[in-house]
Design a protein around this motif. Structure first.
Motif, PDB file in Angstrom:
ATOM      1  N   GLU A  11       0.906  -1.047   0.046  1.00  0.00           N
ATOM      2  CA  GLU A  11      -0.025  -0.006  -0.080  1.00  0.00           C
ATOM      3  C   GLU A  11       0.903   1.096   0.077  1.00  0.00           C
ATOM      4  O   GLU A  11       1.648   1.370   0.723  1.00  0.00           O
ATOM      5  CB  GLU A  11      -0.779  -0.062   1.463  1.00  0.00           C
ATOM      6  N   GLU A  13       1.213   5.731  -0.064  1.00  0.00           N
ATOM      7  CA  GLU A  13       0.688   6.932   0.130  1.00  0.00           C
ATOM      8  C   GLU A  13      -0.758   7.236  -0.522  1.00  0.00           C
ATOM      9  O   GLU A  13      -2.016   7.553  -0.016  1.00  0.00           O
ATOM     10  CB  GLU A  13       1.404   7.962   0.231  1.00  0.00           C
ATOM     11  N   ASN A  15      -2.518   5.313  -2.644  1.00  0.00           N
ATOM     12  CA  ASN A  15      -3.541   4.152  -2.516  1.00  0.00           C
ATOM     13  C   ASN A  15      -4.288   4.517  -1.537  1.00  0.00           C
ATOM     14  O   ASN A  15      -5.485   4.371  -1.784  1.00  0.00           O
ATOM     15  CB  ASN A  15      -2.839   2.837  -2.322  1.00  0.00           C
ATOM     16  N   ASN A  16      -3.743   4.754  -0.299  1.00  0.00           N
ATOM     17  CA  ASN A  16      -4.432   5.344   0.704  1.00  0.00           C
ATOM     18  C   ASN A  16      -5.456   6.272   0.566  1.00  0.00           C
ATOM     19  O   ASN A  16      -6.652   6.567   1.082  1.00  0.00           O
ATOM     20  CB  ASN A  16      -3.530   5.422   2.049  1.00  0.00           C
ATOM     21  N   LYS A  18      -6.670   7.342  -2.164  1.00  0.00           N
ATOM     22  CA  LYS A  18      -7.465   6.855  -3.482  1.00  0.00           C
ATOM     23  C   LYS A  18      -7.198   7.923  -4.337  1.00  0.00           C
ATOM     24  O   LYS A  18      -7.989   8.613  -5.191  1.00  0.00           O
ATOM     25  CB  LYS A  18      -8.967   6.993  -3.227  1.00  0.00           C
ATOM     26  N   THR A  29       3.200   3.318   2.755  1.00  0.00           N
ATOM     27  CA  THR A  29       2.654   3.630   3.985  1.00  0.00           C
ATOM     28  C   THR A  29       3.276   2.513   5.045  1.00  0.00           C
ATOM     29  O   THR A  29       3.773   1.797   4.511  1.00  0.00           O
ATOM     30  CB  THR A  29       1.103   3.570   4.170  1.00  0.00           C
ATOM     31  N   LYS A  31       1.688   0.564   6.737  1.00  0.00           N
ATOM     32  CA  LYS A  31       0.932  -0.543   6.292  1.00  0.00           C
ATOM     33  C   LYS A  31       1.325  -1.529   5.129  1.00  0.00           C
ATOM     34  O   LYS A  31       1.501  -2.499   5.244  1.00  0.00           O
ATOM     35  CB  LYS A  31      -0.580  -0.377   6.137  1.00  0.00           C
TER      36      LYS A  31
END
Length: 206
Positions: A11, A13, A15-16, A18, A29, A31
């Motif tokens: 994942e 930055e 992606n988080n 969107k 990130t 995660k």
């Protein structure tokens, strides 16, 4: 039997958030880093000889975490970058729908027909990625290769090696740090594994 391992990056930055990334360089990130550690642990039991990755940070970071675990050096390459989305890069999904409704509709419903100034087509992505893999395989007979790349790029690679038309591109999804495997058999190429994320199952409880 030679195998091609394909891993999507962890994942990032954007992606988080969107946001459309394309070839914009974004970091993993926390995660995403943890996801990379988990796929690295998963791959310890596989017989991987060589690791390549996209040179974009989110993929190269993922690959380096894997490489450290497997004690293998990572070779970055522009050939494995994500599709170039031009003016879309940086836009949120909501902004994309509002500002580029016609092109976005084509991308969602007929991605093989997608063509926009400043952006790549799926055919161009597939050609650059597969040309590079063909070269790697030719130079490393009987070696198992891992490529850490991006969703769109990996999907074009999979479809290309099993002879499926790019018009079926949107019938496939790939999650962050998913593992897909193609086996190069004597008679044909086979998808051995697709979008496997069993190594992330514990995330449900974290």
């Amino acid at each position: 039997m030679q195998k091609l391992y394909l891993v999507r990056h962890g994942e990032s930055e954007w992606n988080n958030l969107k946001r459309i990334q394309g070839q914009k360089d974004t970091f993993l990130t926390f995660k995403g880093e943890k996801q990379a550690e988990k796929i690295a642990n998963r791959l310890v039991s596989e017989e991987i000889d060589i690791i390549y990755s996209s040179d974009l940070k989110r993929a190269n970071e993922t690959a380096n975490i894997i490489g450290e675990k497997l004690n293998l050096q990572v070779t970055p390459s522009e050939a494995f970058r994500e599709i170039k989305f031009g003016s879309w890069e940086g836009l949120s999904t909501e902004e994309l729908t509002e500002k580029n409704s016609e092109e976005h509709f084509i991308w969602l419903n007929q991605p093989h027909n997608f063509k926009m100034d400043g952006a790549e087509t799926l055919y161009e992505v597939q050609k650059r990625a597969m040309n590079k893999i063909d070269s790697i395989l030719k130079s490393n007979p009987n070696k198992n290769i891992l490529v850490v790349s991006h969703g769109a790029t990996i999907k074009t690679i999979i479809l290309g090696y099993v002879g499926i038309d790019l018009k079926y591109y949107n019938r496939m999804t790939l999650n962050n740090t998913s593992l897909s495997i193609i086996e190069f058999r004597d008679r044909n190429n086979v998808i051995k594994l697709l979008n496997d994320t069993c190594h992330l199952e514990e995330d449900k409880y974290e």
